[in-house]
Design a protein around this motif. Structure first.
Motif, PDB file in Angstrom:
ATOM      1  N   GLY A   1       1.537  -1.305  -0.183  1.00 47.23           N
ATOM      2  CA  GLY A   1       0.143   0.004   0.172  1.00 47.23           C
ATOM      3  C   GLY A   1       0.825   1.230   0.145  1.00 47.23           C
ATOM      4  O   GLY A   1       0.701   2.474  -1.302  1.00 47.23           O
ATOM      5  N   HIS A   2       1.856   1.268   0.986  1.00 50.28           N
ATOM      6  CA  HIS A   2       2.680   2.772   1.073  1.00 50.28           C
ATOM      7  C   HIS A   2       3.615   2.731  -0.631  1.00 50.28           C
ATOM      8  O   HIS A   2       3.895   4.041  -0.647  1.00 50.28           O
ATOM      9  CB  HIS A   2       4.261   2.397   2.180  1.00 50.28           C
ATOM     10  CG  HIS A   2       4.998   1.384   1.375  1.00 50.28           C
ATOM     11  ND1 HIS A   2       5.200   0.644   2.387  1.00 50.28           N
ATOM     12  CD2 HIS A   2       5.889   1.924   1.278  1.00 50.28           C
ATOM     13  CE1 HIS A   2       5.634  -0.855   1.917  1.00 50.28           C
ATOM     14  NE2 HIS A   2       7.054  -0.028   1.158  1.00 50.28           N
TER      15      HIS A   2
ATOM     16  N   ALA B   1       0.550   4.442  -2.720  1.00 49.66           N
ATOM     17  CA  ALA B   1       0.636   5.594  -2.635  1.00 49.66           C
ATOM     18  C   ALA B   1       1.608   6.228  -3.165  1.00 49.66           C
ATOM     19  O   ALA B   1       1.223   7.571  -3.685  1.00 49.66           O
ATOM     20  CB  ALA B   1       0.386   6.379  -0.889  1.00 49.66           C
ATOM     21  N   SER B   2       2.955   6.034  -3.118  1.00 50.52           N
ATOM     22  CA  SER B   2       4.299   6.771  -2.907  1.00 50.52           C
ATOM     23  C   SER B   2       4.174   7.194  -4.426  1.00 50.52           C
ATOM     24  O   SER B   2       4.155   7.753  -5.428  1.00 50.52           O
ATOM     25  CB  SER B   2       5.129   6.307  -2.360  1.00 50.52           C
ATOM     26  OG  SER B   2       6.412   7.028  -3.512  1.00 50.52           O
TER      27      SER B   2
ATOM     28  N   GLU C   1      10.243  12.440  -2.913  1.00 53.96           N
ATOM     29  CA  GLU C   1       9.580  12.084  -4.060  1.00 53.96           C
ATOM     30  C   GLU C   1       9.051  12.966  -5.107  1.00 53.96           C
ATOM     31  O   GLU C   1       8.910  12.500  -6.497  1.00 53.96           O
ATOM     32  CB  GLU C   1       8.197  11.431  -3.060  1.00 53.96           C
ATOM     33  CG  GLU C   1       8.757  10.711  -2.440  1.00 53.96           C
ATOM     34  CD  GLU C   1       6.697   9.552  -2.304  1.00 53.96           C
ATOM     35  OE1 GLU C   1       6.602   9.143  -1.831  1.00 53.96           O
ATOM     36  OE2 GLU C   1       6.109  10.644  -2.436  1.00 53.96           O
TER      37      GLU C   1
ATOM     38  N   THR D   1       9.375   7.167  -5.338  1.00 59.58           N
ATOM     39  CA  THR D   1       9.114   6.244  -4.533  1.00 59.58           C
ATOM     40  C   THR D   1      11.041   6.516  -4.375  1.00 59.58           C
ATOM     41  O   THR D   1      11.758   5.869  -4.909  1.00 59.58           O
ATOM     42  CB  THR D   1       8.744   4.665  -4.637  1.00 59.58           C
ATOM     43  OG1 THR D   1       7.520   5.376  -5.567  1.00 59.58           O
ATOM     44  CG2 THR D   1       8.597   4.588  -4.222  1.00 59.58           C
TER      45      THR D   1
ATOM     46  N   THR E   1      10.061   8.862   0.528  1.00 61.77           N
ATOM     47  CA  THR E   1       8.765   8.172   0.685  1.00 61.77           C
ATOM     48  C   THR E   1       9.073   8.529   2.277  1.00 61.77           C
ATOM     49  O   THR E   1       7.629   8.332   3.465  1.00 61.77           O
ATOM     50  CB  THR E   1       8.819   7.290   0.191  1.00 61.77           C
ATOM     51  OG1 THR E   1       8.882   6.837  -0.897  1.00 61.77           O
ATOM     52  CG2 THR E   1       7.435   6.638   0.193  1.00 61.77           C
TER      53      THR E   1
ATOM     54  N   GLU F   1       7.130  11.576   3.151  1.00 63.83           N
ATOM     55  CA  GLU F   1       5.740  11.434   2.813  1.00 63.83           C
ATOM     56  C   GLU F   1       4.989  10.715   3.770  1.00 63.83           C
ATOM     57  O   GLU F   1       3.788  11.102   4.260  1.00 63.83           O
ATOM     58  CB  GLU F   1       5.492  11.325   1.063  1.00 63.83           C
ATOM     59  CG  GLU F   1       6.113  11.781   0.116  1.00 63.83           C
ATOM     60  CD  GLU F   1       4.920  13.423   0.373  1.00 63.83           C
ATOM     61  OE1 GLU F   1       4.083  13.507   0.830  1.00 63.83           O
ATOM     62  OE2 GLU F   1       5.899  14.574  -0.392  1.00 63.83           O
ATOM     63  N   SER F   2       5.539   9.228   4.069  1.00 63.99           N
ATOM     64  CA  SER F   2       4.464   8.798   4.634  1.00 63.99           C
ATOM     65  C   SER F   2       4.876   8.733   6.543  1.00 63.99           C
ATOM     66  O   SER F   2       4.048   8.698   7.336  1.00 63.99           O
ATOM     67  CB  SER F   2       4.709   7.217   4.576  1.00 63.99           C
ATOM     68  OG  SER F   2       6.256   6.922   5.136  1.00 63.99           O
TER      69      SER F   2
ATOM     70  N   ARG G   1       6.778   7.079   8.039  1.00 66.11           N
ATOM     71  CA  ARG G   1       7.514   6.287   8.844  1.00 66.11           C
ATOM     72  C   ARG G   1       8.247   5.317   8.266  1.00 66.11           C
ATOM     73  O   ARG G   1       8.647   5.949   6.569  1.00 66.11           O
ATOM     74  CB  ARG G   1       6.093   4.600   9.009  1.00 66.11           C
ATOM     75  CG  ARG G   1       5.404   4.802   7.569  1.00 66.11           C
ATOM     76  CD  ARG G   1       4.144   4.089   7.792  1.00 66.11           C
ATOM     77  NE  ARG G   1       3.526   3.210   6.447  1.00 66.11           N
ATOM     78  CZ  ARG G   1       4.046   2.383   6.442  1.00 66.11           C
ATOM     79  NH1 ARG G   1       4.620   1.456   6.964  1.00 66.11           N
ATOM     80  NH2 ARG G   1       3.133   1.652   5.204  1.00 66.11           N
TER      81      ARG G   1
ATOM     82  N   VAL H   1      10.374   2.897   6.100  1.00 66.26           N
ATOM     83  CA  VAL H   1      10.071   2.068   4.776  1.00 66.26           C
ATOM     84  C   VAL H   1      11.714   1.384   4.143  1.00 66.26           C
ATOM     85  O   VAL H   1      12.117   1.646   4.994  1.00 66.26           O
ATOM     86  CB  VAL H   1       9.469   2.416   3.671  1.00 66.26           C
ATOM     87  CG1 VAL H   1       8.261   4.023   3.904  1.00 66.26           C
ATOM     88  CG2 VAL H   1      10.484   3.697   3.140  1.00 66.26           C
TER      89      VAL H   1
ATOM     90  N   GLU I   1      10.117  -1.405  -7.139  1.00 67.87           N
ATOM     91  CA  GLU I   1       9.515  -0.886  -6.018  1.00 67.87           C
ATOM     92  C   GLU I   1       9.701   0.470  -6.301  1.00 67.87           C
ATOM     93  O   GLU I   1       8.538   1.580  -6.072  1.00 67.87           O
ATOM     94  CB  GLU I   1       9.288  -1.301  -4.875  1.00 67.87           C
ATOM     95  CG  GLU I   1       8.368  -2.731  -4.452  1.00 67.87           C
ATOM     96  CD  GLU I   1       8.677  -2.831  -3.069  1.00 67.87           C
ATOM     97  OE1 GLU I   1       8.467  -3.716  -2.206  1.00 67.87           O
ATOM     98  OE2 GLU I   1      10.091  -2.045  -2.361  1.00 67.87           O
TER      99      GLU I   1
END
Length: 581
Positions: free
Chosen positions: A31-32, A35-36, A122, A127, A132, A135-136, A138, A140, A146
């Motif tokens: 999912g992350h 989203a990226s 980003e 990504t 990332t 942006e998130s 957290r 990664v 990816e």
């Protein structure tokens, strides 16, 4: 190997489908990552190239870097057998430190502009294990395909946010990058653990003053459910109750006011009108460390909402209403400290009370008096007298009932002969330096004191001040500041206050009379923030470095060659003078 190839085919196919249909479902893709990819696509990131840019204005000797270096060295030793890059960035995804375990991986990183000074947000490179994360919010682990950009799909990167342990704000990102074949889930665990150790180092990297402010803040916050604010010279803390109570503009203005008030007495109990119209009460205590004031911790309550609402009744005698409308503060002054000074001075001028306006040189003391008297009594009725002027003649020629302003009262040697008689029938005001001790013969004439805040405690007013000064200096011209130039001015400490700001913008306009003023148009003094006053030789050295960086478009190696110094010397001087050019 088959699983790796199958995974790559799945990701490649999914990204291709996303390019064709941005709203397509992508089963099997984390999912992350999805989203990226969507964010990267929306921002127009080029999937075929790394299109980031270099930023020459980084602080490579920041507190974050100092606290992180031992952890980075230790992490590199832990994984020395693997060809990896260990990277630290700031909160804008710009690389501050890169440590390579092999020469080959360092060259590969250089080829992808994954190097000190370059940005990896980003919006530039899609990504990745830096942008990332920001942006998130957290950690990664981005592996192979990816990545959104094709040149990065041979690599894997594990990144984790480094947060300020007090505010929780992300200060930077710690990242470990390598080729896909050398990747392992353990890298994600290692980088997350290392980021936590950097946060612990930040927690313990506080001086006694910061620690004293933090300790009192935690005690007040723990025993009260009310909104709490703590400020120091280099820190500001607001609990959740305060952050939800005030909008960001009001919170910034309140922080400015708290810094202004913390050096003016052990206790604070102020009622303030914030820029949005909210009226608050601030009750707090100054925090000391030894003999120095370290900060202020205060509890905040709302007395009146911004739009429709009832003010809390505060019983106090009220004077008879004045039929004249209350003059509004100038557009270049909406912060609570400036508004408080404006309101108090307006009351004194209306009542004819002799008024002493104190503050730092260049802070706008005389301008406040001139603007206010023009709003209350009409323009052109202010007579300013300095210590070297003939006060009797100046007052005699001023006409009926002028506002006589005794400028720089602290520099007057005494009461000039004939001055008391000349002042009969005139309204009286004076300016003096903050904390000055003038002779009692002059001070005895005044009944009220108002203090104008310095520009460093008016950060919320800076954009409006810039606009107002540019309008005065370049009337009718299309002139404005670039975003980078505005940020440069915001970082400056303004020891010369509004007068220095005016001089800086005047110098910029001489370089670029119309259009968008850039960082390079500002004087060298605005592009550095030395910790104390500089000697003349230091200023000359600083200006030469700024000029060389401008000449070489921020290329530090080329600037060092122009100056004829070693690159290491140039880096040290840039850090010493805090040059941002």
């Amino acid at each position: 190997m088959g699983d790796v190839l199958a995974r790559r085919r799945l990701l490649t196919s999914a990204l291709a489908r996303l390019h064709d249909r941005p709203d397509v479902d992508l089963p099997g893709v984390p999912g992350h990552v999805v989203a990226s990819w969507r964010r990267s696509l929306a921002r127009g990131v080029d999937p075929a190239a790394v299109s980031n840019r270099h930023h020459p204005d980084l602080d490579l000797d920041s507190r974050l870097v100092r606290c992180a270096r031992p952890v980075i060295d230790q992490l590199a030793e832990q994984i020395a057998d693997a060809p990896v890059c260990v990277v630290l960035t700031d909160d804008r995804a710009r690389l501050l430190v890169r440590l390579d375990t092999t020469v080959a991986i360092g060259r590969a990183a250089d080829d992808n502009r994954f190097a000190e000074g370059f940005g990896y947000d980003e919006g530039a490179v899609g990504t990745n294990g830096v942008g990332t994360v920001l942006e998130s919010g957290r950690s990664v682990h981005v592996v192979g395909a990816e990545h959104f950009v094709e040149p990065l799909q041979s690599y894997a990167c594990a990144g984790a946010p480094v947060r300020d342990p007090v505010t929780g704000r992300i200060e930077g990102v710690l990242d470990v990058s390598c080729r896909v074949e050398h990747s392992s889930p353990i890298l994600h665990s290692l980088v997350t653990s290392a980021a936590a150790r950097i946060q612990d180092a930040l927690l313990h990297d506080r001086d006694a003053g910061q620690q004293a402010v933090f300790d009192l803040y935690t005690r007040v916050d723990a025993r009260s459910r009310r909104p709490v604010l703590a400020v120091g010279r280099r820190m500001a803390l607001a609990n959740t109750a305060l952050q939800t109570l005030l909008d960001p503009g009001d919170l910034a203005a309140l922080t400015d006011h708290a810094r202004f008030r913390m050096v003016r007495g052990p206790a604070v109990d102020d009622r303030l009108d914030l820029p949005s119209g909210v009226r608050v009460r601030v009750r707090g205590t100054a925090v000391t460390a030894g003999s120095a004031v370290a900060g202020l911790v205060a509890v905040v309550s709302v007395l009146r909402e911004a739009a429709v609402g009832r003010a809390v009744a505060v019983p106090q005698p009220r004077p008879a209403p004045d039929p004249r409308p209350e003059p509004e503060p100038t557009t270049a002054g909406t912060g609570p400290a400036w508004r408080a000074a404006w309101t108090a001075a307006a009351e004194a001028l209306r009542a004819g009370t002799p008024l002493l306006v104190t503050g730092e040189p260049g802070s706008g003391r005389r301008r406040l008096l001139a603007d206010l008297d023009g709003a209350v009594h009409g323009p052109g009725r202010v007579v300013e007298i300095g210590p070297a002027d003939d006060p009797v003649a100046r007052v005699r020629d001023a006409g009926p009932s002028p506002l006589v302003v005794l400028a720089d009262l602290d520099r007057w040697p005494g009461v000039p002969a004939g001055l008391p008689g000349a002042l009969r029938g005139a309204r009286l005001a004076a300016t003096a330096a903050d904390g000055a001790r003038s002779g009692p013969g002059l001070l005895a004439a005044f009944r009220r004191t108002v203090t104008v805040p310095p520009l460093r405690n008016r950060s919320a007013d800076l954009p409006a001040l810039v606009t107002a000064v540019l309008a005065e200096l370049a009337p009718g011209r299309d002139v404005r500041l670039s975003a980078d130039a505005q940020r440069t001015l915001a970082r400056h400490g303004w020891p010369g206050n509004v007068a220095e700001l005016r001089d800086a913008l005047d110098a910029a306009l001489r370089r670029r009379p119309v259009g968008v003023l850039q960082v390079g148009d500002l004087p060298a003094s605005c592009q550095s923030a030395p910790p104390g006053s500089l000697r003349r030789v230091d200023r000359a050295e600083r200006d030469a470095i700024v000029a060389a960086l401008r000449e070489t478009d921020g290329n530090r190696a080329a600037a060092a060659a122009v100056l004829g110094v070693a690159r290491s010397t140039l880096y040290r001087k840039i850090a010493q003078y805090r040059i941002t050019a």
